[in-house]
Design an enzyme around this catalytic site. Structure first.
Site, PDB file in Angstrom:
ATOM      1  N   PRO A   2       0.820  -1.212   0.000  1.00  0.00           N
ATOM      2  CG  PRO A   2      -0.835  -1.582   1.587  1.00  0.00           C
ATOM      3  CD  PRO A   2       0.477  -2.122   1.094  1.00  0.00           C
ATOM      4  CD  GLU A   3       2.304   3.494  -4.558  1.00  0.00           C
ATOM      5  OE1 GLU A   3       2.225   4.717  -4.777  1.00  0.00           O
ATOM      6  OE2 GLU A   3       2.582   2.666  -5.441  1.00  0.00           O
TER       7      GLU A   3
END
Length: 287
Positions: A2-3
């Site tokens: 996840p960013e």
């Protein structure tokens, strides 16, 4: 992994279920994930009130009235879910009664109001740590991070100073968390395409005017992704378990051989590999 937009989406989903509430008890079902859990973590969390949830780069920080902060890193497959009859309604967050425990539910926080927050991580690349709040800026995982791309310290002037004389590709430099915190592969590809900057261009050869445009575009891309709930690539889910939707707005990422969406451009999106990561770009309009 996840960013920033995915992590920010999770933080926002967790906030109404946790902020201002007491952790009545904590279940720690294994000794650690990517690293060992801190000593007596369950005991230290019990009866602590959550004062606020914040985000630093790709980490969620949960400040407690005990003077400690719980650091949460989702890793590659980590997710946090909310359940319970009293869980507050949050648009876009799935709610349910307490489900049966799943195999990879490693940490469960029982909140006042019959709310349960669960950290589930099948691949166990996530991490949780607990440390004094005043010392969090110096935490091993946080102390070398650059400015937040959505914060006031991130600017064209900062980028110009950080990139001065650098021969490395701009794509690689923007992924360096010491230069700017939280940017990941997907959103760097998207931002460089909008800014019409070639991902292989040397960072030190980009002028101030283009850097000014790039900083604005980075913020726009991130904010749009946050509002859309992030991207649902691979294992990512929001705090309630539902999918994000920004992947439907990708202009370049994972769109190899598709026509470039830039107005008036006749190019075709290409894929190259930089530092072991896939880069998607248009060779015609990105210079």
């Amino acid at each position: 992994m996840p960013e920033l937009p995915e992590v920010e989406t999770v933080r926002r989903g967790l906030t109404p279920a946790m902020e201002g509430r007491v952790i009545t008890s904590a279940e720690v079902r294994r000794e650690g994930l990517r690293w060992p859990f801190p000593e007596r973590m369950a005991e230290r969390l019990q009866n602590a009130r959550v004062e606020r949830l914040r985000r630093r780069s790709k980490y969620i920080l949960i400040d407690l009235d005990s003077g400690e902060t719980l650091l949460v890193h989702l890793g590659m497959s980590g997710r946090m879910t909310i359940s319970g009859l009293a869980a507050p309604f949050v648009p876009g967050v799935f709610h349910q009664d307490h489900p049966a425990a799943l195999k990879h539910d490693h940490v469960v926080l029982h909140m006042e109001g019959d709310i349960r927050v669960t950290f589930n991580d099948p691949r166990r690349f996530g991490a949780l740590d607990l440390a004094p709040t005043p010392q969090m800026d110096g935490h091993l995982l946080l102390r070398n991070l650059g400015p937040e791309p959505l914060g006031n310290q991130f600017s064209a002037q900062h980028l110009q100073a950080a990139l001065k004389g650098r021969k490395a590709p701009i794509k690689t430099l923007l992924l360096d968390q010491r230069i700017v915190a939280g940017l990941g592969n997907i959103y760097v590809c998207e931002a460089l395409h909008r800014a019409r900057i070639h991902p292989e261009r040397a960072g030190g050869r980009i002028g101030m005017a283009r850097l000014e445009a790039l900083t604005v575009i980075i913020r726009e891309v991130l904010n749009e992704a946050i509002e859309a709930g992030g991207s649902s690539l691979k294992d990512f889910r929001q705090a309630g378990g539902e999918l994000g939707y920004f992947q439907h707005s990708f202009r370049t990422y994972d769109r190899e051989s598709h026509p470039c969406p830039s107005e008036g451009c006749q190019g075709v999106i290409r894929r190259i590999v930089q530092s072991g990561r896939s880069t998607y770009y248009c060779p015609q309009c990105q210079r």
